[in-house]
Design an enzyme around this catalytic site. Structure first.
Site, mmCIF file in Angstrom:
data_model
loop_
_atom_site.group_PDB
_atom_site.id
_atom_site.type_symbol
_atom_site.label_atom_id
_atom_site.label_comp_id
_atom_site.label_asym_id
_atom_site.label_seq_id
_atom_site.Cartn_x
_atom_site.Cartn_y
_atom_site.Cartn_z
ATOM 1 C CG ASP A 58 -1.932 1.171 1.123
ATOM 2 O OD1 ASP A 58 -2.308 1.155 -0.517
ATOM 3 O OD2 ASP A 58 -2.309 1.824 2.374
ATOM 4 C CB THR A 91 -2.393 6.225 -1.143
ATOM 5 O OG1 THR A 91 -2.283 4.469 -1.778
ATOM 6 C CG2 THR A 91 -4.167 6.239 -0.776
ATOM 7 C CB THR A 92 0.062 3.653 -5.647
ATOM 8 O OG1 THR A 92 0.266 2.430 -4.149
ATOM 9 C CG2 THR A 92 2.007 3.932 -5.933
ATOM 10 C CG ASP A 382 -6.894 0.061 2.632
ATOM 11 O OD1 ASP A 382 -7.577 1.037 3.220
ATOM 12 O OD2 ASP A 382 -6.347 -1.025 2.210
#
Ligand code: ADP
Ligand code: MG
Length: 538
Positions: A58, A91-92, A382
């Protein structure tokens, strides 16, 4: 008083040099997470000071755990954290796109385009991007929504666990759905979790209502209460201890005994007050003394002691009761209703399950060992975040870079129609978006350039505009990824693009960096990036 010398202990870099260093920092950061992107992304092993390890795929976890001091890198990490809070996913992607926007901006700066022109072009592109993404999004049906939640777990757990958690997340989101003042609300904080070790992760389950790890205050206490009244007390049912600030002299043992009796009778009065309010289930945050226990047992009141305050808050949400600080405040209005309050065993641990009229759900996260069960619980978080968004906004996009390629193609057409140097910036923006399909291909061991060319060509040939065509990482060719089940919420992709633009533009606007002397060194990996980037210091 003499004026302090200005900027004495400060290292200062300005203009292009500052920009170059800042961009290198952003790229070093993106380089750290890029290889985790997508289902074929690799994991990172994180080690902390105390030697604890965490294996994760993550992006935001990697970034938040790393000790990063460069201010620009921190800006990107903040963008990633903001994405995490807003959408629980992407997010990445947010960091990788931001760094790519900056890298492409640097090439333009080297050609003599001013950063503020680039910022203007990027802003035009961002607005266009939002409209375009909305125009290619579609409303998902129930199956699509589950598929999208499962896609969001790509690379995080085994296929079986992904499928199970996606179903559970949708179920939990449905349980906590409600309408408040005409607004449709899905509040993930109403879903609590307990960890139960000993069975495979795929045996995890959702229980409607709230499940707490708690045994009854007394083993003989009633096990099941249905359709009755509950009270929540943030306090204790115990004899009041003599306070330290009261001193008195007992003249005989009788005095002490009389005092003790009075305290007990006060305590029992409290219990009677609870019973008089019609309460059949009681949770208190503190202790319950033996005398009170016995009386509660006689009155058939199911009682739980030492319930942590945050669990009391969850109970309040689930049952509509108010958390009271003293029995004196106990009135019917302060009580809530349980449809069911059951004390039972899960595995060999005592649990208390409460179902009320308020919405609540509990995940029982399982795993053969502690670590697996914890990981199951993290992945569920998540998935739940994504599921909660999807119940409010069902619009989906096709993932796997398909939407990014389509958007890039659209922006190139927009660029053509835009006069001035902003045109170059819009093109740079389009190129930057393609970092997503490129990185996905790269992580799957494919040639990123060929992959991108193939997808772009296949999209251009498609009759419907091709927004669903992306690279299938197993078939290794352009495919309708919507059919292959790679779906992503519009509410995840939009903020990755806008957040990345925001962060990149903020960096482009900096032309002066003042470092306190102490921290004026550049980490080795960033220096290496700097050397590789080219461009003269001026
Ligand atoms: P992020 O932190 O940005 O969500 P992930 O590692 O979760 O990063 O990767 C998300 C990317 O992987 C998205 O672009 C998504 O569309 C893509 N993806 C997920 N599953 C697949 C798949 N089966 N095939 C191709 N791409 C996929
Ligand atoms: Mg993801």
């Amino acid at each position: 008083m003499a004026e302090a010398p200005v900027l004495e202990d400060t290292e200062r870099t300005t203009g292009r040099v500052a920009l170059r260093k800042n961009i290198a920092a952003a790229m070093a950061l993106s380089g750290a997470v890029r290889s985790t992107l997508g289902p074929k992304g690799l994991d990172k092993l994180l080690l902390d000071d105390e030697g604890r390890t965490l294996v994760t795929n993550d992006g935001v976890t990697v970034l938040e755990t790393a000790r990063v001091e460069h201010p620009v890198a921190r800006m990107l990490i903040d963008a990633s954290s903001a994405q995490d809070r807003a959408a629980r996913d992407g997010t990445t992607s947010a960091v990788v796109i931001a760094a790519e926007l900056l890298r492409n901006a640097w090439h333009l700066v080297l050609q003599g385009v001013h950063p503020s022109t680039i910022v203007r072009g990027y802003r035009i592109a961002e607005i266009e991007a939002m409209t375009h993404l909305e125009s290619i999004a579609f409303e998902g049906n129930e199956d699509d929504l589950v598929t999208a939640v499962r896609s969001s777990l790509a690379g995080k757990a085994s296929r079986g666990v992904q499928t199970r958690l996606a179903d559970l997340a949708m179920e939990a989101a449905r349980c906590v759905e409600r309408t408040v003042d005409g607004n449709h609300e899905v509040d993930p904080t109403r879903v609590s979790k307990i960890i139960a070790v000993g069975r495979p992760a795929t045996d995890s389950e959702i229980v409607e209502g709230l499940v707490l790890q708690k045994r009854r205050a007394h083993p003989e206490m009633i096990r099941l209460v249905e359709n009755d009244t509950i009270a929540l007390l943030d306090g204790a049912l115990e004899r009041r201890n003599m306070r330290g600030d009261v001193t008195f002299q007992a003249t005989s043992p009788d005095v002490l005994e009389a005092l003790r009796r009075r305290e007990i009778s006060r305590l029992l009065e409290d219990v009677e007050a609870v019973a008089a309010a019609g309460v059949k289930v009681l949770a208190v945050s503190g202790a319950i003394d033996d005398e009170a226990h016995r009386r509660l047992l006689d009155l058939e009141i199911q009682a739980f002691r030492r319930v942590p305050s945050n669990d009391l808050d969850l109970l309040a949400l689930a049952t509509g009761a108010t958390v009271l600080h003293h029995v004196d405040a106990l009135r019917a209005e302060a009580c809530g209703t349980v449809l069911e309050s059951r004390s039972h065993l899960i595995g060999d641990l005592h649990h208390w399950t409460v179902r009320g009229e308020g919405t609540a759900a509990t995940l029982i996260a399982r795993g053969s060992g502690d670590e697996i069960a914890e990981e199951t619980s993290r992945c569920f978080d998540d998935a739940l975040g994504v599921a909660a968004h999807l119940r409010k906004d069902r619009r989906l996009l096709v993932g796997g870079g398909a939407s990014h390629v389509h958007l890039a193609r659209h922006l190139r057409r927009v660029a053509e129609a835009t006069p001035g140097r902003e045109q170059l910036a819009i093109e740079a923006f389009a190129d930057a978006l393609e970092v997503i399909p490129r990185a996905l291909a790269e992580n799957a061991g494919l040639d990123p350039i060929d992959a991108l060319l193939d997808v772009t060509a296949a999209q251009a040939e498609a009759d419907d505009g091709g927004a669903r065509i992306g690279l299938h990482l197993d078939k290794r060719e352009p495919t309708d990824l919507g059919e292959a089940g790679v779906l992503e919420p519009l509410s995840v992709i939009k903020p990755t693009v806008s957040g990345a633009t925001e962060a990149a533009c903020a960096v482009l606007r900096i032309d002066d960096v003042l470092w306190a002397r102490l921290e004026a060194q550049i980490p080795d990996d960033i220096q290496a990036q700097l050397d590789a980037m080219g461009g003269q210091d001026d």
